[in-house]
Scaffold this motif. Structure first.
Motif, mmCIF file in Angstrom:
data_model
loop_
_atom_site.group_PDB
_atom_site.id
_atom_site.type_symbol
_atom_site.label_atom_id
_atom_site.label_comp_id
_atom_site.label_asym_id
_atom_site.label_seq_id
_atom_site.Cartn_x
_atom_site.Cartn_y
_atom_site.Cartn_z
ATOM 1 N N GLN A 1 0.845 -1.192 0.000
ATOM 2 C CA GLN A 1 0.000 0.000 0.000
ATOM 3 C C GLN A 1 0.885 1.248 0.000
ATOM 4 O O GLN A 1 1.518 1.583 1.002
ATOM 5 N N GLU A 2 0.936 1.929 -1.132
ATOM 6 C CA GLU A 2 1.798 3.089 -1.266
ATOM 7 C C GLU A 2 1.415 4.196 -0.288
ATOM 8 O O GLU A 2 2.270 4.899 0.248
ATOM 9 N N LEU A 3 0.115 4.342 -0.042
ATOM 10 C CA LEU A 3 -0.346 5.386 0.869
ATOM 11 C C LEU A 3 0.188 5.157 2.276
ATOM 12 O O LEU A 3 0.593 6.098 2.970
ATOM 13 N N ARG B 1 2.925 3.501 3.054
ATOM 14 C CA ARG B 1 4.365 3.774 3.033
ATOM 15 C C ARG B 1 4.627 5.273 3.114
ATOM 16 O O ARG B 1 5.537 5.732 3.807
ATOM 17 N N THR B 2 3.820 6.051 2.409
ATOM 18 C CA THR B 2 3.982 7.498 2.422
ATOM 19 C C THR B 2 3.763 8.065 3.821
ATOM 20 O O THR B 2 4.517 8.923 4.288
ATOM 21 N N GLY B 3 2.741 7.576 4.501
ATOM 22 C CA GLY B 3 2.457 8.039 5.860
ATOM 23 C C GLY B 3 3.579 7.706 6.827
ATOM 24 O O GLY B 3 3.999 8.559 7.626
ATOM 25 N N THR C 1 6.674 7.123 6.034
ATOM 26 C CA THR C 1 7.860 7.882 5.645
ATOM 27 C C THR C 1 7.831 9.271 6.262
ATOM 28 O O THR C 1 8.848 9.769 6.773
ATOM 29 N N MET C 2 6.676 9.932 6.240
ATOM 30 C CA MET C 2 6.555 11.269 6.813
ATOM 31 C C MET C 2 6.889 11.256 8.302
ATOM 32 O O MET C 2 7.561 12.158 8.806
ATOM 33 N N GLN D 1 10.851 10.267 8.691
ATOM 34 C CA GLN D 1 11.780 11.283 8.206
ATOM 35 C C GLN D 1 11.805 12.516 9.102
ATOM 36 O O GLN D 1 12.755 13.296 9.057
ATOM 37 N N GLU E 1 12.218 1.732 -0.238
ATOM 38 C CA GLU E 1 10.846 1.252 -0.140
ATOM 39 C C GLU E 1 10.655 0.107 -1.121
ATOM 40 O O GLU E 1 11.348 0.019 -2.139
#
Length: 232
Positions: A11-13, A15-17, A19-20, A23, A33
């Motif tokens: 689920q890319e979404l 992973r994005t969450g 990552t934020m 980071q 990723e």
């Protein structure tokens, strides 16, 4: 030193969450990723990673098989890393109600597991703990997990297994309490010893039994019948 994290989830979404959140930490960085186990193994051959945050259920290759290959010391399917590279620790992500792959993931070498909706502070704490060589399995979660998997655990009342003969009586006592999900502080309180002494005992248990961390102590204790799941 920054903890180098790899996120593996289809689920890319999600992973994005993650990552934020990662980071934004001064001691963490997301260096890679992947959307499934196959891609993760390929990238790990080229990127130095400390902790792999791995989903359990993914297409092509699930997290359990990928974890097994990452953590394997040798064998046909083991991940081959450049000379001198240390194998990353694997922290599994699972859905609530503890899906059926979680126990297999621990046996495969995972250093623990967290729920996908874990609060950010708990996620960060878990990653830091795994990076430092500790295991991340909350006592209550450990008990629920092993209760659920009671059918695949020993059911007969076997005698004390030979594998623990190397332990002293005190070390065996500590091992039993670790297997029940107690922390070092809780064990120290139970046995009227210092937390430092308990930590020393746990270290000796791991060394004598050739185990990596507390998670493997739990698995071994239940598999050998030293500890039984509730209601059995």
């Amino acid at each position: 030193m920054s903890i180098k994290v790899m996120l593996v989830d289809d689920q890319e979404l999600l992973r994005t969450g993650f990552t934020m959140v990662l980071q934004a930490q001064p001691d963490m960085s997301v260096v890679a990723e992947a959307g499934d186990g196959v891609e993760a193994l390929d990238k790990l051959r080229h990127v130095d990673v400390d902790v792999v945050l791995m989903d359990v259920r993914m297409p092509r290759m699930d997290g359990v098989e990928a974890c097994r290959r990452i953590c394997a010391d040798g064998g046909e399917n083991a991940l081959v890393l450049p000379e001198g590279r240390v194998r990353p620790k694997v922290l599994m992500l699972t859905t609530f109600d503890l899906d059926e792959y979680a126990f297999a993931a621990l046996k495969a070498g995972a250093s623990g597991f967290l729920l996908k909706d874990v609060p950010p502070p708990e996620l960060l704490s878990g990653i830091r703990a795994v990076a430092s060589g500790d295991a991340v399995v909350a006592p209550s979660t450990t008990k629920r997990l092993l209760d659920r998997f009671a059918p695949i655990l020993p059911s007969d009342h076997e005698p004390r297994p030979d594998v623990v003969d190397a332990l002293t009586e005190r070390e065996l006592e500590v091992m039993m309490l670790v297997a029940q999900g107690l922390s070092n502080a809780e064990i120290a309180q139970r046995l009227f010893l210092s937390e430092a002494t308990i930590k020393t005992h746990v270290g000796r248990i791991l060394m004598k039994l050739g185990l990596r961390d507390r998670v493997q102590v739990v698995v071994l204790a239940y598999e050998t019948g030293l500890v039984k799941a509730r209601g059995r």
